[in-house]
Design an enzyme around this catalytic site. Sequence first.
Site, PDB file in Angstrom:
ATOM      1  N   LYS A   1       0.916  -1.189   0.082  1.00  0.00           N
ATOM      2  CA  LYS A   1       0.017  -0.063   0.101  1.00  0.00           C
ATOM      3  C   LYS A   1       0.898   1.323  -0.159  1.00  0.00           C
ATOM      4  CE  LYS A   1      -0.344  -0.150   5.135  1.00  0.00           C
ATOM      5  NZ  LYS A   1      -1.183  -0.881   6.143  1.00  0.00           N
TER       6      LYS A   1
ATOM      7  N   TYR B   1      12.881  31.827   4.481  1.00  0.00           N
ATOM      8  CA  TYR B   1      11.886  32.550   4.823  1.00  0.00           C
ATOM      9  C   TYR B   1      11.733  32.900   6.528  1.00  0.00           C
ATOM     10  CZ  TYR B   1       9.878  31.163   0.465  1.00  0.00           C
ATOM     11  OH  TYR B   1       9.688  31.086  -1.043  1.00  0.00           O
TER      12      TYR B   1
HETATM   13  C1  LIG Z   1      -0.166  -1.744   6.889  1.00  0.00           C
HETATM   14  C2  LIG Z   1      -0.790  -2.847   7.416  1.00  0.00           C
HETATM   15  C3  LIG Z   1      -0.039  -3.910   7.539  1.00  0.00           C
HETATM   16  C4  LIG Z   1       1.847  -3.853   7.538  1.00  0.00           C
HETATM   17  O1  LIG Z   1       2.366  -3.512   8.731  1.00  0.00           O
HETATM   18  P1  LIG Z   1       4.028  -3.390   8.832  1.00  0.00           P
HETATM   19  O2  LIG Z   1       4.031  -2.996  10.178  1.00  0.00           O
HETATM   20  O3  LIG Z   1       4.338  -2.522   7.898  1.00  0.00           O
HETATM   21  O4  LIG Z   1       4.492  -4.606   8.543  1.00  0.00           O
HETATM   22  C5  LIG Z   1      -0.326  -5.250   8.090  1.00  0.00           C
HETATM   23  N1  LIG Z   1      -1.637  -5.382   8.177  1.00  0.00           N
HETATM   24  C6  LIG Z   1      -2.677  -4.532   8.150  1.00  0.00           C
HETATM   25  C7  LIG Z   1      -3.907  -4.607   8.445  1.00  0.00           C
HETATM   26  C8  LIG Z   1      -2.172  -3.215   7.650  1.00  0.00           C
HETATM   27  O5  LIG Z   1      -2.945  -1.968   7.549  1.00  0.00           O
END
Ligand SMILES: *Cc1c(COP(=O)(O)O)cnc(C)c1O
Length: 369
Positions: free
Chosen positions: A38, A264
């Site tokens: 993701k 800035y």
């Molecule tokens: C993002 C997510 C993961 C991955 O978690 P990590 O800590 O990056 O390994 C796993 N399960 C769900 C439901 C998630 O939302």
Amino acid sequence: MSKVAETVLEIDLGALRHNYEYLKSTLHPGTKFVAVVKAFAYGHDATKIAPFLEKLGVDYFAVAYTSEGIELREAGIQTPVLVLHPQSVHFDSLIDHSLEPCIYSDHIMSRFLEITNARGLRDYPIHLKFNTGLNRLGFGEDEAEKVFTVISGKHSVKVASIFSHLAAPEDPDEDRFTRSQINAFRRMTEMFENIAGYRPLLHQSNTSGILCHPEAQFDMVRSGIGLYGYGNDETKNRHLRPIGTLKTVISQIHRLEKGDSLGYNRAFIAEKPTLTATLPLGHADGIGRPYGNGKGYVRINGKYAPIIGNVCMDMIMVDITDIDCREGDEVVVYGKNPSAEEFAATAGTISYELITAISRRVKRVYIGG
Ligand SMILES: *Cc1c(COP(=O)(O)O)cnc(C)c1O
């Protein structure tokens, strides 16, 4: 490591392979692996990362939203894709792209059943999510029997997996809580087979769960941050290798006299003659304002240069008074040293936020494939 002439995120596919193989080596034999890609594969570009992981043989991909799953299909990914947090408005395109939804609420369940029924589908794979204490997304334990009964009476869908998510698996002080989550997950999943007559895959662990709670591996694990080289535990992390190195170059060097201001709002005032280097990256590239005014630092020719003044949209300025360097020299923002974890900590945040924020205008370069 190659020399760069502009800001790039250099991504080491050899390190990605190493992390995948290391994480696999910690699993009980036969445990399946979901690669979480993701958020643009945590900033590394899922359309490049997923095909590489597919060749290495991951069992599943997971993304947060339907649009991210569609990008994977458009990149040619054939492996099953779990959409962790879909909205019902996207269910038709989710089905059109053979993506598998997480079903987390009554509303989402009834909308998905309506659509699969209307389209005359059979045994469409779905994933039931249960809340065991994170209190974020998922059915409650008290709803399990009802949900299982509804689902097992429908021919249009089939439960590919049941899953839950741990709240603090990396924190030994929360071990009691983690154990209560694991026990709740066991209790609610045990009744599924009796009601439905078949056994779906069970999964509860993210990277920290894999590294700290081998008893919670069940049939499958989901890893994101570990693949990219980070975890949440310094000792358990040491076998992982950061895959991304954010590099840039010195655009211009300025000399400030005592009393001169920089940037800035004149946020930095030189107390003595000071050499500064201007770098071509800023908050629009993902290095936010909290890194400015002496909090963050970069590495130039082996030495640390603090970020001074306010972070601009397309530039940051660093203090190079004590560093032997010239315009065009390479600058490391994060990678091995400092790691994304260390760099993020200077602004009070975590590696996840830093690496997912590197914007798409930063060129990604792949090495070591
Ligand atoms: C993002 C997510 C993961 C991955 O978690 P990590 O800590 O990056 O390994 C796993 N399960 C769900 C439901 C998630 O939302």
